[in-house]
Scaffold this active site. Structure first.
Site, PDB file in Angstrom:
ATOM      1  N   GLU A  86      -5.594  -2.722  -0.730  1.00  0.00           N
ATOM      2  CA  GLU A  86      -4.816  -1.477  -0.351  1.00  0.00           C
ATOM      3  C   GLU A  86      -4.947  -1.670   1.367  1.00  0.00           C
ATOM      4  O   GLU A  86      -5.476  -2.145   1.885  1.00  0.00           O
ATOM      5  CB  GLU A  86      -5.806  -0.600  -0.466  1.00  0.00           C
ATOM      6  CG  GLU A  86      -5.269   0.879  -0.254  1.00  0.00           C
ATOM      7  CD  GLU A  86      -3.873   1.256  -0.832  1.00  0.00           C
ATOM      8  OE1 GLU A  86      -2.870   0.534  -0.789  1.00  0.00           O
ATOM      9  OE2 GLU A  86      -3.693   2.414  -1.411  1.00  0.00           O
ATOM     10  N   ASP A  87      -3.619  -1.061   1.975  1.00  0.00           N
ATOM     11  CA  ASP A  87      -3.255  -0.823   2.925  1.00  0.00           C
ATOM     12  C   ASP A  87      -4.063  -0.028   3.668  1.00  0.00           C
ATOM     13  O   ASP A  87      -4.861  -0.349   4.957  1.00  0.00           O
ATOM     14  CB  ASP A  87      -1.853  -0.634   3.197  1.00  0.00           C
ATOM     15  CG  ASP A  87      -1.643   0.953   2.532  1.00  0.00           C
ATOM     16  OD1 ASP A  87      -2.324   1.231   1.810  1.00  0.00           O
ATOM     17  OD2 ASP A  87      -0.276   1.172   2.640  1.00  0.00           O
TER      18      ASP A  87
ATOM     19  N   ARG B  14       7.329  -1.279   7.920  1.00  0.00           N
ATOM     20  CA  ARG B  14       6.602  -1.854   7.116  1.00  0.00           C
ATOM     21  C   ARG B  14       6.641  -3.263   7.647  1.00  0.00           C
ATOM     22  O   ARG B  14       5.559  -4.092   7.581  1.00  0.00           O
ATOM     23  CB  ARG B  14       7.008  -2.085   5.952  1.00  0.00           C
ATOM     24  CG  ARG B  14       6.940  -0.900   4.944  1.00  0.00           C
ATOM     25  CD  ARG B  14       7.259  -1.230   3.327  1.00  0.00           C
ATOM     26  NE  ARG B  14       7.300   0.040   2.461  1.00  0.00           N
ATOM     27  CZ  ARG B  14       6.371   0.783   2.200  1.00  0.00           C
ATOM     28  NH1 ARG B  14       5.205   0.714   2.389  1.00  0.00           N
ATOM     29  NH2 ARG B  14       6.682   2.027   1.674  1.00  0.00           N
TER      30      ARG B  14
END
Ligand code: IMP
Ligand code: MG
Length: 172
Positions: free
Chosen positions: A97-98, A163
Site C-alpha cells: 500500500e502507498d 502520481r
C-alpha cells in the site's frame, strides 16, 4: 492555479529506504515465493521499485478499492472495485500500500483476503500517518512515518495528479 508541492522525502531517500525494505523481505522470505498484491492505483510506483530489488521469486497481482470520501480522506464506505486475477490460497501474500491513514482501506483488504486462506498475509506500506489512525492495522514494515500532512508523489495523488513525481511532496 498550480498547487505548491514541497519536497518532504527526496527521491534518493525514498529509493534508499525501499532497497532496505527489499533486503528485509529477501531475508524473511528466503526459500519462498512472495505474492505481492498492490492496491491500485497508489501502490504502483512503490511496488515496481521494491520488486526490482527482490531476489526471491515474486508473483504480482492487483486489486482496486473505491472509498467515497471528500477527496482527502476515506470514509467507512469501502468497496471492491477490481478483484484479484489469481487465487491466493496457500500463497505467501504481501499487501503493498502507498499510505496508511485512517486504516479503513487496509483493514477492509486484510479481512477480505484472510477469508481466502493464504498461507501467510502481511502488509507493508511506504508511508504511515499514525496520528490519523481510526482502525488498527498490523504492519509488517513501513517506509516512513510522516506527520499529518497531505502528501503526493510516488504514486500518491491529489485529484489524480502528481502520481508520477519521483519524490514525496507535501501539498501546502
Ligand atoms: P485510509 O483508508 O484512511 O487508511 O486511507 C488510505 C488511502 O487514502 C490511501 O490508499 C490513499 O489513497 C489515500 N490517502 C490517505 N492519505 C493520503 C495523502 O496524504 N495523500 C494522498 N492520498 C492519501
Ligand atoms: Mg491508495
Amino acid at each position: 492555479m498550480e498547487d505548491k508541492v514541497n519536497v518532504l522525502i527526496s527521491e534518493e531517500e525514498v529509493s534508499a529506504r525501499i532497497k532496505e525494505m527489499a533486503a528485509v523481505l529477501n531475508r524473511k522470505y528466503r526459500g519462498r515465493t512472495i505474492h505481492l498484491i498492490g492496491i491500485l492505483k497508489g501502490s504502483i510506483m512503490f511496488m515496481s521499485e521494491l520488486s526490482k530489488y527482490l531476489t526471491v521469486p515474486v508473483t504480482m497481482d492487483f486489486l482496486a478499492i473505491s472509498s467515497y470520501g471528500n477527496g482527502t480522506s476515506s470514509t467507512g464506505n469501502i468497496n471492491l472495485r477490481m478483484d484479484l486475477s489469481v487465487d491466493i490460497e496457500g500463497r505467501d501474500v504481501v499487501i503493498v500500500e502507498d499510505i496508511l491513514d485512517s486504516g479503513r482501506t487496509l483493514s477492509y483488504v486484510v479481512e477480505l483476503l484472510k477469508e481466502r486462506k493464504p498461507e501467510t498475509l502481511k502488509v507493508i506500506t511506504l508511508l504511515d500517518k499514525p496520528d490519523r489512525r481510526v482502525v488498527n492495522v498490523d504492519l509488517e514494515m513501513t517506509g516512513f512515518e510522516i506527520p499529518d500532512r497531505f502528501v503526493v508523489g510516488y504514486g500518491l495523488d491529489y485529484a489524480e495528479k502528481y502520481r508520477n513525481l519521483p519524490y514525496i511532496g507535501a501539498l501546502d
